[in-house]
Write a protein that holds these residues in place. Structure first.
Motif, PDB file in Angstrom:
ATOM      1  N   GLU A  18     -18.254  36.600  56.286  1.00  0.00           N
ATOM      2  CA  GLU A  18     -18.481  36.457  57.725  1.00  0.00           C
ATOM      3  C   GLU A  18     -19.158  37.713  58.285  1.00  0.00           C
ATOM      4  OE1 GLU A  18     -18.091  33.846  59.652  1.00  0.00           O
ATOM      5  OE2 GLU A  18     -18.383  34.779  61.614  1.00  0.00           O
ATOM      6  N   LEU A  57     -10.974  28.764  60.161  1.00  0.00           N
ATOM      7  CA  LEU A  57      -9.697  29.101  59.516  1.00  0.00           C
ATOM      8  C   LEU A  57      -8.533  28.888  60.482  1.00  0.00           C
ATOM      9  CD1 LEU A  57     -10.633  32.301  57.459  1.00  0.00           C
ATOM     10  CD2 LEU A  57     -10.196  30.001  56.599  1.00  0.00           C
ATOM     11  N   GLN A  78     -18.817  31.817  50.041  1.00  0.00           N
ATOM     12  CA  GLN A  78     -19.503  32.857  50.814  1.00  0.00           C
ATOM     13  C   GLN A  78     -20.875  33.164  50.218  1.00  0.00           C
ATOM     14  OE1 GLN A  78     -18.238  33.669  53.788  1.00  0.00           O
ATOM     15  NE2 GLN A  78     -16.610  32.267  53.152  1.00  0.00           N
ATOM     16  N   ALA A  94     -13.573  35.734  52.487  1.00  0.00           N
ATOM     17  CA  ALA A  94     -14.153  35.013  53.621  1.00  0.00           C
ATOM     18  C   ALA A  94     -14.540  35.970  54.748  1.00  0.00           C
ATOM     19  CB  ALA A  94     -13.167  33.961  54.131  1.00  0.00           C
ATOM     20  N   SER A 102     -19.837  27.766  58.803  1.00  0.00           N
ATOM     21  CA  SER A 102     -18.446  27.752  59.265  1.00  0.00           C
ATOM     22  C   SER A 102     -17.430  28.040  58.151  1.00  0.00           C
ATOM     23  CB  SER A 102     -18.133  26.393  59.891  1.00  0.00           C
ATOM     24  OG  SER A 102     -18.067  25.417  58.871  1.00  0.00           O
ATOM     25  N   ILE A 103     -17.875  28.083  56.898  1.00  0.00           N
ATOM     26  CA  ILE A 103     -16.913  28.264  55.798  1.00  0.00           C
ATOM     27  C   ILE A 103     -16.253  29.638  55.889  1.00  0.00           C
ATOM     28  CG2 ILE A 103     -16.594  28.430  53.294  1.00  0.00           C
ATOM     29  CD1 ILE A 103     -19.073  26.521  53.086  1.00  0.00           C
ATOM     30  N   GLY A 104     -14.957  29.630  56.104  1.00  0.00           N
ATOM     31  CA  GLY A 104     -14.217  30.887  56.184  1.00  0.00           C
ATOM     32  C   GLY A 104     -14.424  31.651  57.475  1.00  0.00           C
ATOM     33  N   ALA A 105     -15.120  31.062  58.434  1.00  0.00           N
ATOM     34  CA  ALA A 105     -15.302  31.715  59.728  1.00  0.00           C
ATOM     35  C   ALA A 105     -13.969  31.674  60.490  1.00  0.00           C
ATOM     36  CB  ALA A 105     -16.395  31.009  60.520  1.00  0.00           C
ATOM     37  N   PRO A 106     -13.719  32.667  61.343  1.00  0.00           N
ATOM     38  CA  PRO A 106     -12.429  32.744  62.029  1.00  0.00           C
ATOM     39  C   PRO A 106     -12.021  31.438  62.719  1.00  0.00           C
ATOM     40  CG  PRO A 106     -13.688  34.728  62.436  1.00  0.00           C
ATOM     41  CD  PRO A 106     -14.598  33.809  61.680  1.00  0.00           C
ATOM     42  N   LYS A 124     -22.913  30.732  51.981  1.00  0.00           N
ATOM     43  CA  LYS A 124     -22.976  31.016  53.417  1.00  0.00           C
ATOM     44  C   LYS A 124     -23.882  32.225  53.716  1.00  0.00           C
ATOM     45  CE  LYS A 124     -19.785  32.746  56.954  1.00  0.00           C
ATOM     46  NZ  LYS A 124     -18.392  32.652  57.440  1.00  0.00           N
ATOM     47  N   PHE A 132     -12.930  29.664  49.159  1.00  0.00           N
ATOM     48  CA  PHE A 132     -13.372  30.330  50.389  1.00  0.00           C
ATOM     49  C   PHE A 132     -14.245  31.527  50.020  1.00  0.00           C
ATOM     50  CE2 PHE A 132      -9.696  28.165  52.324  1.00  0.00           C
ATOM     51  CZ  PHE A 132     -10.325  27.636  53.439  1.00  0.00           C
TER      52      PHE A 132
END
Lengths: 289, 321
Positions: free
Chosen positions: A150, B316, A186, A146, B309-313, A189, A182
């Protein structure tokens, strides 16, 4: 312009991380004096290597993210590293066998100079600002967790913010199993974030390095406006090992290499590391960088 | 025998007893004993199925009689017209696509298809799609956008096909292209995992405004056996891997990675496909109402924010609170 060969001679004497000989052996011979090329099997003097490329057969040794940044940016000292606070938070509190994933992360962070699979930030290539991201295979096989996704997403967003292209060097075994969905998501994402960079008409140049497989290949890495690859790199979806195991099928020797990808129309060029920086500069200039 | 999974052994024994009672001569049949055993069987089934381990759910998700995409199409849609071929290389039976009427409106359907008997399994390559399957899906998605048809996808695959031909024809690019397209496709997308959601091969038709999972389906980045062989160095630890990876609908709902869970009839969807399909149909109707109540611009913005937003700080951190 700096002489690229000369400028990066610092990599030449870095055989230690490549052959990882036993400590006893190291006492006898300085660890960084000789290095054996895994491809042509020649014993080489480390200082004869330029950018960790075998002078005899052209084999490209793997680079760490730090080495890559040094090799490709005009002034590596002026690289602004970002996103270092974005790290895996172990969202599943994953434990396998007796080892907790969080402990594994802490170990790797200690033993490397990395806080995740990918190092991201801003720098210049031949005078052109770029939003740069470089993957490092040493961090859990370059897997995309994740935090990795990001950081990649932010790499694309910085391209929009600074009106510059994004350049990403991939090196990845694929997904991060310890983060299951997760990790998988990605893929969605990062590609979604790429649509925003594309809408802002900024180029995304992807450079595939050894090895790039799995979820990284099947998401943003396959979607570069320009896709380059280093010679002889393992580049593919499943990779020959998985295919041979799954199907008991013997594969042609060059399956899932950069050259295979080029021959099948998946990438634009195979570029020798020693000419990668000027090639990137030339491409970026064409986009008005 | 209808109870054929390891953990169903007590159920299989009960069923056997019921059958042997039934096979007696008519005058000797004790109907009240049968009724009480049947009652016991249904109670034990409900009990066992309410406490399935993640690995047991994997076995149910892969059950040979589990309804597949084609079954849901038959039960839930009218006037299905199959759209075939990617218009470039071939027609991949591992991904079934077409247009049909659902609840009075035309929709585009995309689904993995595993195949029931040996012949069909071979035709469908056991649900493992090649690049042309994903490109066919891409074609029908663009078709959906062009005509404003909502898209419904049924996810049920162990993954994309790992083979030489897949690599030669660009399986990575085919999947990646779909991820890109689904992120911005200007029509609603609802996705439901009906069996196995396996890795990029599943996600390649699974990016959506709303993602549902059936109660006994699983969604994984790698098969539990593969994860076990890498992280435990032994594939026989698959049940531990399944546990640790949080692959069930319930886990993923609580991790806010999916939007809803569709219940299954007692004993799993394969015990009663028609009832399973009814539950799926009701859930799809509700999701259709939801996605079509919002303007397309807002829907796309929501879709982007959800992916972003998936896995964004922040998200989480919110989970941990």
């Amino acid at each position: 312009m700096r002489d690229i060969n000369q400028a990066d001679s610092k990599f030449a004497a870095n055989g230690d991380s490549l052959n990882g000989g036993s400590p006893e052996k190291r006492r006898e011979v300085p660890p960084d004096l000789f290095i054996k090329c895994p491809k042509c099997r020649e014993m080489l003097l480390s200082r004869d290597l330029t950018l960790k490329v075998c002078p005899r057969c052209g084999h490209h040794f793997r680079l760490t993210a730090k080495e890559r940044i040094s090799s490709v940016l005009d002034d590596p000292d002026r690289f602004i590293e970002l996103d270092t606070d974005i790290k895996s938070s172990d969202p599943l509190q994953f434990v396998s066998k007796s080892q907790a994933y969080s402990a594994k992360l802490a170990d790797i962070e200690k033993s490397t100079d990395l806080t995740d699979t990918i190092v991201t930030g801003m720098g210049h290539i031949e005078g052109i600002p770029v939003s740069l991201a470089v993957m490092d295979f040493r961090f859990i096989g370059g897997s995309m967790g994740a935090a990795t996704g990001e950081r990649i997403t932010r790499t694309f967003e910085r391209g929009i913010q600074h009106q510059c292209g994004a350049v990403i060097f991939t090196a990845s075994g694929g997904a991060r199993m310890q983060e299951n969905l997760f990790s998988l998501f990605q893929m969605a994402k990062t590609t979604a974030a790429l649509t925003k960079l594309s809408a802002a008409k900024q180029p995304f140049i992807c450079v595939l390095t050894d090895p790039t497989t799995g979820g990284v290949t099947a998401s943003f890495a396959a979607l570069g406006d320009i896709i380059l690859a280093e010679p002889g790199a393992l580049v593919g979806f499943a990779g020959p090992l998985v295919i041979e195991q799954a199907l008991h099928q013997k594969l042609p020797p060059d399956t899932d290499t950069s050259e295979f990808a080029l021959a099948h129309g998946m990438i634009d060029a195979v570029v020798d590391r020693r000419s990668l920086r000027p090639t990137l500069g030339r491409i970026l200039r064409l986009y008005g960088g | 025998m209808t109870y054929d999974l390891d953990f169903e052994r007590p159920l299989a024994e009960l069923e056997k007893r019921i059958q042997s009672l039934r096979s007696k001569r008519p005058e000797k049949i004790n109907t009240s004993e049968i009724a009480s055993l049947e009652q016991e069987l249904s109670e034990r089934t409900a009990e066992i199925y309410s406490g399935l381990t993640p690995w047991q759910r994997v076995l149910v998700a892969r059950h040979k009689n589990r309804p597949y995409t084609a079954d849901y199409i038959r039960f839930l849609f009218n006037d299905f017209f199959e759209m075939r071929g990617d218009r470039a290389f071939g027609d991949d039976h591992a991904i079934l696509t077409g247009i049909a009427s659902f609840n009075g409106q035309t929709v585009v359907i995309i689904g993995n298809q595993k195949g029931r008997d040996i012949k069909e399994k071979q035709e469908c390559n056991f649900g493992l799609a090649h690049p042309e399957g994903y490109r066919k899906a891409q074609r029908v998605m663009q078709h959906a956008e062009k005509f404003g048809f909502p898209v419904i996808t049924f996810v049920d695959t162990a993954g994309a096909f790992p083979g030489l031909e897949s690599e030669e024809r660009g399986i990575s690019e085919a999947i990646a292209d779909n991820l890109l397209l689904m992120a911005v496709l200007r029509t609603p997308i609802v996705s439901i995992v009906i069996g196995e959601g396996g890795s990029g091969g599943a996600l390649g038709i699974g990016v959506a405004d709303r993602t549902l999972m059936m109660e006994n389906s699983v969604y994984t980045v790698a098969a539990p056996e593969a994860a076990a062989s890498i992280l435990w160095k032994d594939s026989s630890f698959a049940h531990q891997a399944a546990e640790a990876m949080k692959i069930t609908a319930d886990d993923l709902y609580h991790l806010k990675l999916i939007d809803g869970i569709v219940p299954e009839p007692i004993g799993g969807a394969h015990k009663d496909p028609r009832t399973a399909a009814n539950y799926v149909g009701e859930a799809l109707k509700e999701e259709m109402r939801y996605v079509q109540a919002i303007s397309l611009d807002m829907l796309l913005e929501q879709r982007y924010q959800k992916l972003r937003s998936i896995g964004a700080p922040d998200s989480l951190a919110a989970l941990k609170r």
